[in-house]
Structures are given as C-alpha cells and as structure tokens.
Enzyme design. Structure first.
Site, short mmCIF file in Angstrom:
data_model
loop_
_atom_site.label_atom_id
_atom_site.label_comp_id
_atom_site.label_asym_id
_atom_site.label_seq_id
_atom_site.Cartn_x
_atom_site.Cartn_y
_atom_site.Cartn_z
N HIS A 110 7.78 49.82 -15.27
CA HIS A 110 6.90 49.96 -14.10
C HIS A 110 7.66 49.40 -12.91
O HIS A 110 7.77 48.18 -12.75
CB HIS A 110 5.62 49.16 -14.36
CG HIS A 110 4.62 49.22 -13.26
ND1 HIS A 110 3.47 49.98 -13.34
CD2 HIS A 110 4.56 48.59 -12.06
CE1 HIS A 110 2.75 49.82 -12.23
NE2 HIS A 110 3.40 48.99 -11.44
N HIS B 270 8.40 48.93 -8.86
CA HIS B 270 7.96 48.99 -7.47
C HIS B 270 9.20 49.28 -6.61
O HIS B 270 10.29 48.78 -6.90
CB HIS B 270 7.32 47.68 -7.04
CG HIS B 270 5.93 47.51 -7.56
ND1 HIS B 270 4.82 47.47 -6.75
CD2 HIS B 270 5.45 47.39 -8.82
CE1 HIS B 270 3.73 47.33 -7.47
NE2 HIS B 270 4.09 47.28 -8.75
N CYS C 24 0.35 44.96 -5.33
CA CYS C 24 -0.27 43.89 -6.12
C CYS C 24 -0.75 42.80 -5.18
O CYS C 24 0.05 42.23 -4.44
CB CYS C 24 0.72 43.33 -7.14
SG CYS C 24 0.02 41.96 -8.12
N ASN D 9 4.15 51.46 -5.55
CA ASN D 9 4.85 51.83 -6.76
C ASN D 9 5.83 52.98 -6.50
O ASN D 9 5.79 53.62 -5.45
CB ASN D 9 3.83 52.27 -7.82
CG ASN D 9 2.89 51.15 -8.21
OD1 ASN D 9 3.31 50.12 -8.72
ND2 ASN D 9 1.61 51.35 -7.95
#
Length: 260
Positions: A158, A160, A191, A200
C-alpha cells in the site's frame, strides 16, 4: 469504524449494503475490534481487514493501542471471521518510516507480519503510510518477509505517493514477485494520523504502468479516468494524478485517450 474517530467512514453501514456485488471481487471493510466485526456482519460484509503498524507511536495515535495490544485485540476478531469463512487481510502500516519516530528497521514490520500470519490472515499488506520508501527498501522488505516464511503470493503493498516514489516502488514489488498493490481512483485518500501524508497511489497511474508493461489485470483505464474525474469534480479539487491529467496513450496513433 467509530464515526467519532473517522467521521468520513460514519456511513459505512449504509454504503456497503448498497454496493452492487460483482463476481470475483472482494469488498473488505476495516474492522478494529469485535464491535466493528458485528457491525460489518450486519452490513453484509464477507471480507475484513485489520490494521496495525510497525511502530507503537503510530498505532497509539491511530487505534489507541500499542502494536502488541493490537495483536491481542485482533486475535478473537480474526478467529471469529475465520469461523464465518471470511477473507481476512492485515495491514502493517509505517513499514518504511513513522511520522513520529522516524526510520523503521525492515525487520520490525516483518516480525509483526509473521505474528498476524500466525493469527490466520489470508494476506499481509505492508503500508508506506507517509510515502518515504524507495525501490531498494521494497526489495529488501519483500526478501526478508519471504525468508521469514511468508509466501510472496500472500503479500501486498500500500503505497502513498507523497514523494513521488509510489510507481517506482510498484515496479520493485513486481520484480520481487508481489502481485497485489493498493490504489485509489484519482489518488484520493491519506491518513488523519500521519501528518503530511498525501493521497494514495492513483489507480489510473498504476493501470497505465501495468498496461504499458504488459501485465494483465482486468481494469479498464478509460473507465477509471471517468470515475477519477467525477470524484475530483464532486470533491471540488483538481485531479492530481499524471494520467488523470494527460489521459492514456494510443501507441498506434500517438494520441491521448480517455480525456473526454
């Protein structure tokens, strides 16, 4: 999730039942505890994700627990989800760096991942929560995870794109054998507990990279671009992704695609 903690997710109970369910697609929801699991089941969930991190400083601010406490809390959640035959994913955030304590030893997220794997999760997703990772670190972390006994086909990333390295990190992950990467249409997200974290990795940027690199994935770039522009318009913000701005590319004609 608690509406008090994350107001943006307050309507998850209404959203999930309204989604059309496509065959072969998972619809996982974030579940922090048994109360969240009950809400997820009532909303029709069949897949969940739990989330911890590689640093206590981040988990304390994010979910109000240390990493060790989070693992203890997740054990009954994952066990009960397993009894229901639900698919279970676990996130290990701040795998490359923490906004409160700085650099993270790559052995630490692997240690946490092994504990989660022992609790029965189907997939481990390492998160570059503040976008500080670079390709060499992705290769190193993947190698450590595999040597620790985690099957590469059950790993995900994941990323960013805070510092513009997300796509390069995907390439490193692919080279290391990972085949699952999170992305967000239009590059939205972030976040609230990671100061300075940008959105993201944009789905349209990822899909373009995969298309031009010959990977088969089943996502239509032009359709993603339509969704990305709708989201940007609805949020009243410019579309920041590179492919969102430029469109795709027709190699036969040299023309941009998906811009209208």
């Amino acid at each position: 999730m608690s509406p008090t903690a994350i107001p943006q997710l307050a309507d998850a109970d209404e959203l999930l039942p309204s989604l059309p369910r496509a065959t072969g697609v998972r619809y996982p929801v974030l579940v922090p505890n048994l109360r969240g699991l009950e809400r997820a089941e009532a909303a029709g969930a069949e897949a969940i994700a739990v989330f911890t991190a590689a640093s206590d400083a981040f988990t304390t601010r994010n979910i109000g627990m240390t990493v060790e406490e989070s693992l203890s809390a997740f054990a009954p959640v994952l066990a009960r989800a397993g009894e229901r035959h639900w698919w279970r994913r676990a996130y290990v955030s701040t795998a490359f760096g923490c906004p409160y304590t700085g650099a993270v030893d790559p052995r630490r997220p692997v240690e946490v991942a092994v504990r989660l794997f022992e609790l029965g999760v189907d997939e481990i997703c390492f998160g570059d929560t503040i976008g500080v990772g670079v390709p060499g670190q992705v290769a190193e972390l993947t190698g450590l995870a595999v040597r620790a006994g985690l099957p590469v086909e059950r790993l995900a990333f994941h990323f960013h794109d805070t510092r513009g390295t997300a796509l390069a990190n995907v390439v490193a992950g692919l080279a290391a054998g990972v085949r699952c990467f999170d992305s967000s249409t239009g590059g939205t997200g972030g976040c609230p507990y990671a100061p300075g974290a940008a959105g993201n990795l944009a789905t349209e940027d990822l899909v373009y990279l995969l298309d031009r690199s010959g990977w088969v994935h089943g996502v239509q770039l032009d359709a993603v671009l339509i969704a990305a522009r709708f989201i940007a318009s609805t949020l009243g913000r410019p579309l920041a992704s590179k492919v969102g701005q430029a469109g795709g590319w027709d190699a036969l004609t040299g023309a941009s695609t998906g811009r209208d």
